[in-house]
Enzyme design. Structure first.
Site, PDB file in Angstrom:
ATOM      1  N   ILE A  14       3.501   7.762  -9.280  1.00 15.66           N
ATOM      2  CA  ILE A  14       4.428   8.867  -9.565  1.00 15.66           C
ATOM      3  C   ILE A  14       5.774   8.323 -10.055  1.00 15.66           C
ATOM      4  O   ILE A  14       6.360   8.835 -11.019  1.00 15.66           O
ATOM      5  CB  ILE A  14       4.633   9.755  -8.311  1.00 15.66           C
ATOM      6  CG1 ILE A  14       3.291  10.262  -7.768  1.00 15.66           C
ATOM      7  CG2 ILE A  14       5.537  10.946  -8.641  1.00 15.66           C
ATOM      8  CD1 ILE A  14       3.387  10.948  -6.400  1.00 15.66           C
ATOM      9  N   ASP A  33      11.293  -2.158  -6.576  1.00 15.09           N
ATOM     10  CA  ASP A  33       9.888  -2.103  -6.161  1.00 15.09           C
ATOM     11  C   ASP A  33       9.461  -3.501  -5.730  1.00 15.09           C
ATOM     12  O   ASP A  33       9.835  -4.479  -6.378  1.00 15.09           O
ATOM     13  CB  ASP A  33       9.020  -1.615  -7.348  1.00 15.09           C
ATOM     14  CG  ASP A  33       7.681  -1.074  -6.900  1.00 15.09           C
ATOM     15  OD1 ASP A  33       6.925  -1.827  -6.269  1.00 15.09           O
ATOM     16  OD2 ASP A  33       7.370   0.099  -7.192  1.00 15.09           O
ATOM     17  N   GLY A  38       2.399  -1.374  -6.524  1.00 17.89           N
ATOM     18  CA  GLY A  38       2.817  -1.025  -7.883  1.00 17.89           C
ATOM     19  C   GLY A  38       2.425  -2.098  -8.880  1.00 17.89           C
ATOM     20  O   GLY A  38       1.884  -3.142  -8.524  1.00 17.89           O
ATOM     21  N   GLN A  78       4.950   2.989   2.016  1.00 18.68           N
ATOM     22  CA  GLN A  78       3.605   2.632   2.420  1.00 18.68           C
ATOM     23  C   GLN A  78       2.888   3.976   2.353  1.00 18.68           C
ATOM     24  O   GLN A  78       3.095   4.847   3.196  1.00 18.68           O
ATOM     25  CB  GLN A  78       3.649   2.033   3.827  1.00 18.68           C
ATOM     26  CG  GLN A  78       2.356   1.447   4.323  1.00 18.68           C
ATOM     27  CD  GLN A  78       1.175   2.372   4.221  1.00 18.68           C
ATOM     28  OE1 GLN A  78       0.329   2.218   3.330  1.00 18.68           O
ATOM     29  NE2 GLN A  78       1.099   3.366   5.075  1.00 18.68           N
ATOM     30  N   TYR A 143       1.155   7.742   9.108  1.00 22.67           N
ATOM     31  CA  TYR A 143       1.816   7.994   7.818  1.00 22.67           C
ATOM     32  C   TYR A 143       2.573   9.328   7.840  1.00 22.67           C
ATOM     33  O   TYR A 143       3.740   9.406   7.451  1.00 22.67           O
ATOM     34  CB  TYR A 143       0.756   7.984   6.697  1.00 22.67           C
ATOM     35  CG  TYR A 143       1.239   8.510   5.361  1.00 22.67           C
ATOM     36  CD1 TYR A 143       2.135   7.770   4.588  1.00 22.67           C
ATOM     37  CD2 TYR A 143       0.792   9.735   4.870  1.00 22.67           C
ATOM     38  CE1 TYR A 143       2.581   8.255   3.360  1.00 22.67           C
ATOM     39  CE2 TYR A 143       1.230  10.225   3.645  1.00 22.67           C
ATOM     40  CZ  TYR A 143       2.121   9.480   2.897  1.00 22.67           C
ATOM     41  OH  TYR A 143       2.561   9.966   1.684  1.00 22.67           O
ATOM     42  N   LYS A 147       6.705   9.725   7.707  1.00 21.57           N
ATOM     43  CA  LYS A 147       7.369  10.531   6.666  1.00 21.57           C
ATOM     44  C   LYS A 147       8.245  11.609   7.316  1.00 21.57           C
ATOM     45  O   LYS A 147       9.342  11.898   6.848  1.00 21.57           O
ATOM     46  CB  LYS A 147       6.320  11.179   5.750  1.00 21.57           C
ATOM     47  CG  LYS A 147       5.700  10.219   4.754  1.00 21.57           C
ATOM     48  CD  LYS A 147       6.717   9.825   3.685  1.00 21.57           C
ATOM     49  CE  LYS A 147       6.090   8.987   2.584  1.00 21.57           C
ATOM     50  NZ  LYS A 147       7.044   8.684   1.501  1.00 21.57           N
ATOM     51  N   ARG A 201     -19.144   9.860  -3.184  1.00 26.55           N
ATOM     52  CA  ARG A 201     -19.468  10.495  -1.903  1.00 26.55           C
ATOM     53  C   ARG A 201     -18.443  11.605  -1.681  1.00 26.55           C
ATOM     54  O   ARG A 201     -17.232  11.349  -1.711  1.00 26.55           O
ATOM     55  CB  ARG A 201     -19.399   9.465  -0.787  1.00 26.55           C
ATOM     56  CG  ARG A 201     -19.808  10.030   0.551  1.00 26.55           C
ATOM     57  CD  ARG A 201     -19.859   8.952   1.603  1.00 26.55           C
ATOM     58  NE  ARG A 201     -20.906   7.985   1.324  1.00 26.55           N
ATOM     59  CZ  ARG A 201     -20.940   6.759   1.838  1.00 26.55           C
ATOM     60  NH1 ARG A 201     -19.991   6.357   2.648  1.00 26.55           N
ATOM     61  NH2 ARG A 201     -21.914   5.935   1.550  1.00 26.55           N
ATOM     62  N   ARG A 210      -7.722  21.277  -1.185  1.00 26.62           N
ATOM     63  CA  ARG A 210      -6.413  20.637  -1.276  1.00 26.62           C
ATOM     64  C   ARG A 210      -5.602  21.388  -2.331  1.00 26.62           C
ATOM     65  O   ARG A 210      -6.151  22.107  -3.158  1.00 26.62           O
ATOM     66  CB  ARG A 210      -6.540  19.163  -1.710  1.00 26.62           C
ATOM     67  CG  ARG A 210      -7.298  18.276  -0.729  1.00 26.62           C
ATOM     68  CD  ARG A 210      -6.494  18.022   0.539  1.00 26.62           C
ATOM     69  NE  ARG A 210      -7.191  17.151   1.478  1.00 26.62           N
ATOM     70  CZ  ARG A 210      -7.925  17.566   2.503  1.00 26.62           C
ATOM     71  NH1 ARG A 210      -8.105  18.869   2.711  1.00 26.62           N
ATOM     72  NH2 ARG A 210      -8.491  16.711   3.327  1.00 26.62           N
ATOM     73  N   ARG A 265     -14.443  12.760   7.377  1.00 20.66           N
ATOM     74  CA  ARG A 265     -14.078  11.594   8.185  1.00 20.66           C
ATOM     75  C   ARG A 265     -13.064  12.007   9.263  1.00 20.66           C
ATOM     76  O   ARG A 265     -12.301  12.958   9.056  1.00 20.66           O
ATOM     77  CB  ARG A 265     -13.483  10.508   7.282  1.00 20.66           C
ATOM     78  CG  ARG A 265     -14.524   9.898   6.357  1.00 20.66           C
ATOM     79  CD  ARG A 265     -13.900   9.029   5.287  1.00 20.66           C
ATOM     80  NE  ARG A 265     -13.120   9.801   4.330  1.00 20.66           N
ATOM     81  CZ  ARG A 265     -12.563   9.294   3.238  1.00 20.66           C
ATOM     82  NH1 ARG A 265     -12.707   8.022   2.966  1.00 20.66           N
ATOM     83  NH2 ARG A 265     -11.879  10.051   2.406  1.00 20.66           N
TER      84      ARG A 265
HETATM   85  N1  NAD Z   1       0.144  10.518  -4.583  1.00 19.80           N
HETATM   86  C1  NAD Z   1       0.233  11.584  -3.802  1.00 19.80           C
HETATM   87  O1  NAD Z   1      -0.619  12.487  -3.837  1.00 19.80           O
HETATM   88  C2  NAD Z   1       1.405  11.748  -2.854  1.00 19.80           C
HETATM   89  C3  NAD Z   1       1.415  12.875  -2.007  1.00 19.80           C
HETATM   90  C4  NAD Z   1       2.478  13.042  -1.136  1.00 19.80           C
HETATM   91  C5  NAD Z   1       3.531  12.136  -1.118  1.00 19.80           C
HETATM   92  N2  NAD Z   1       3.480  11.046  -1.943  1.00 19.80           N
HETATM   93  C6  NAD Z   1       4.616  10.092  -1.881  1.00 19.80           C
HETATM   94  O2  NAD Z   1       5.098   9.862  -3.207  1.00 19.80           O
HETATM   95  C7  NAD Z   1       5.575   8.525  -3.305  1.00 19.80           C
HETATM   96  C8  NAD Z   1       4.894   7.808  -4.464  1.00 19.80           C
HETATM   97  O3  NAD Z   1       3.494   7.782  -4.211  1.00 19.80           O
HETATM   98  P1  NAD Z   1       2.451   7.161  -5.243  1.00 19.80           P
HETATM   99  O4  NAD Z   1       1.198   7.946  -5.140  1.00 19.80           O
HETATM  100  O5  NAD Z   1       3.097   6.963  -6.572  1.00 19.80           O
HETATM  101  O6  NAD Z   1       2.182   5.751  -4.536  1.00 19.80           O
HETATM  102  P2  NAD Z   1       2.158   4.275  -5.146  1.00 19.80           P
HETATM  103  O7  NAD Z   1       1.575   3.401  -4.086  1.00 19.80           O
HETATM  104  O8  NAD Z   1       1.528   4.272  -6.488  1.00 19.80           O
HETATM  105  O9  NAD Z   1       3.715   3.952  -5.308  1.00 19.80           O
HETATM  106  C9  NAD Z   1       4.509   3.453  -4.267  1.00 19.80           C
HETATM  107  C10 NAD Z   1       5.364   2.333  -4.847  1.00 19.80           C
HETATM  108  O10 NAD Z   1       6.249   1.839  -3.828  1.00 19.80           O
HETATM  109  C11 NAD Z   1       6.237   0.421  -3.882  1.00 19.80           C
HETATM  110  N3  NAD Z   1       6.557  -0.068  -2.529  1.00 19.80           N
HETATM  111  C12 NAD Z   1       5.788   0.034  -1.411  1.00 19.80           C
HETATM  112  N4  NAD Z   1       6.411  -0.537  -0.364  1.00 19.80           N
HETATM  113  C13 NAD Z   1       7.602  -0.996  -0.822  1.00 19.80           C
HETATM  114  C14 NAD Z   1       8.688  -1.669  -0.228  1.00 19.80           C
HETATM  115  N5  NAD Z   1       8.674  -2.018   1.076  1.00 19.80           N
HETATM  116  N6  NAD Z   1       9.760  -1.988  -0.991  1.00 19.80           N
HETATM  117  C15 NAD Z   1       9.795  -1.663  -2.310  1.00 19.80           C
HETATM  118  N7  NAD Z   1       8.780  -1.034  -2.933  1.00 19.80           N
HETATM  119  C16 NAD Z   1       7.703  -0.696  -2.203  1.00 19.80           C
HETATM  120  C17 NAD Z   1       4.841   0.053  -4.322  1.00 19.80           C
HETATM  121  O11 NAD Z   1       4.758  -1.253  -4.872  1.00 19.80           O
HETATM  122  C18 NAD Z   1       4.546   1.141  -5.354  1.00 19.80           C
HETATM  123  O12 NAD Z   1       4.985   0.761  -6.642  1.00 19.80           O
HETATM  124  C19 NAD Z   1       5.339   7.883  -1.943  1.00 19.80           C
HETATM  125  O13 NAD Z   1       6.527   7.996  -1.189  1.00 19.80           O
HETATM  126  C20 NAD Z   1       4.253   8.733  -1.330  1.00 19.80           C
HETATM  127  O14 NAD Z   1       4.283   8.699   0.084  1.00 19.80           O
HETATM  128  C21 NAD Z   1       2.451  10.826  -2.794  1.00 19.80           C
END
Ligand code: NAD
Length: 309
Positions: A14, A33, A38, A78, A143, A147, A201, A210, A265
């Protein structure tokens, strides 16, 4: 007026789309990052990448003080439920301590923070559908808990500093650049299965629902939330079951693969759907990409990405 922004997690799924949108709006963008999930290749060449862990306060503060952004889009996290169960300590460190570090650093230069929380992992199965932001969270995983705790820091720091920070509780986000290798992200996972000729699966026999929201809609919401104080569900208010997602993608692929059906699950929700009325009223935002269009666009984009690799 400075138009500098920091995107934590800007090399993620995102976050990389947020970076693109900010560059298109004329912002100077710095990505923070640690590349743990990532990919530097996702970061647009117009943005600067600083590889660091947000848990390291001094390193984060040094970057924030050097850039002096007006806004920090805080997406680094995370983000895996399974990893949070395996190592709740690290989940807490990154999601709680890391978020505290971000709001602390933001306070030094008066930057507004937009924080991405979860709508899907927060409310629990007993919540009415669609679920409003006033529902008291009942997370089932570390998690969800981390959050929720992080939200409290964002809100408290906003109240005590007077700097507007927004919390955006995202539904199930899907779109180009999503990794098919996590445990969530069924759209990317199913597309990968179709591309590789594998049988997917479907847990809960395909019946769990969802609230799937296209990544471009999430990006426009995060930009609309910048400079606002509040907690907003960012989703569509529409429930879609997993079998429907699979069937849409299968028809985009022109495949006749039959999925394997399995029980839900432990810890997985049966239903999740978010009320987005508050975001509509206060941010003037609404999602515009219907799920059928979003799934087809995502299928085509991901297929291209898989073929390029
Ligand atoms: N994808 C979804 O459906 C979804 C839903 C709800 C919330 N979110 C939230 O949106 C945000 C982005 O999610 P995403 O799906 O793009 O995940 P993603 O794992 O693709 O992106 C997370 C990024 O954060 C970086 N990162 C992780 N730990 C780090 C640290 N300690 N220091 C610096 N960088 C760090 C990772 O390298 C990665 O680039 C997150 O906060 C996630 O919890 C995502």
């Amino acid at each position: 007026m400075s138009t500098r922004a920091i995107v934590t997690g800007g090399a993620g799924f995102i976050g990389s789309h947020v970076v693109d949108a900010l560059l298109a709006e004329g912002f100077e963008v710095t990505v923070v990052d640690d590349l743990s999930s990532g990919d530097a290749g996702r970061v647009a060449p117009g943005a600067e990448l600083r590889e660091l862990d947000i848990v390291e306060l001094a390193a984060l503060q040094a970057v924030v003080e050097e850039v002096r952004p007006t806004a920090i889009f805080h997406l680094a996290a995370q983000a895996s439920v399974v990893a949070s169960v395996e190592d709740p300590g690290r989940d807490c460190e990154v999601n709680v301590r890391g978020t505290l570090n971000v709001v602390e650093a933001a306070g030094r230069c008066g930057a507004s923070v937009v924080f991405t929380s979860t709508g899907g992992a927060l409310y629990g199965d007993e919540a009415p559908m669609p679920t409003g932001e006033d529902r008291i969270p009942a997370p089932l995983s570390p998690y969800g808990a981390s959050k929720w705790a992080a939200e409290a820091y964002v809100k408290t720091w906003s109240l005590s500093s007077g700097i507007p920070h927004a919390v955006c509780r995202l539904g199930n986000v899907y779109g180009p650049r999503q990794s098919p290798h996590g445990e969530a992200g069924v759209v990317a996972i199913f597309t990968h299965h179709l591309h590789s000729g594998l049988t997917p699966r479907l847990y809960g026999h395909g019946t769990p629902t969802r609230d799937y929201v296209y990544v471009a809609d999430v990006v426009s919401a995060l930009l609309a939330a910048c400079g606002k104080s509040g907690t907003y569900n960012i989703a569509t208010g529409v429930e879609t079951d997993v079998m429907t997602v699979w069937n849409e993608l299968r028809s985009a692929a022109g495949a006749d693969t039959q999925p394997e059906l399995a029980d839900l699950r432990p810890g997985e929700l049966q239903h999740s759907c978010l009320d987005v009325g508050l975001a509509e009223r206060e941010l003037g935002w609404r999602p515009v990409v219907p799920i059928g269009d979003g799934l087809r666009r995502t299928y085509e984009a991901l297929l291209e990405e898989f073929q390029r690799r």
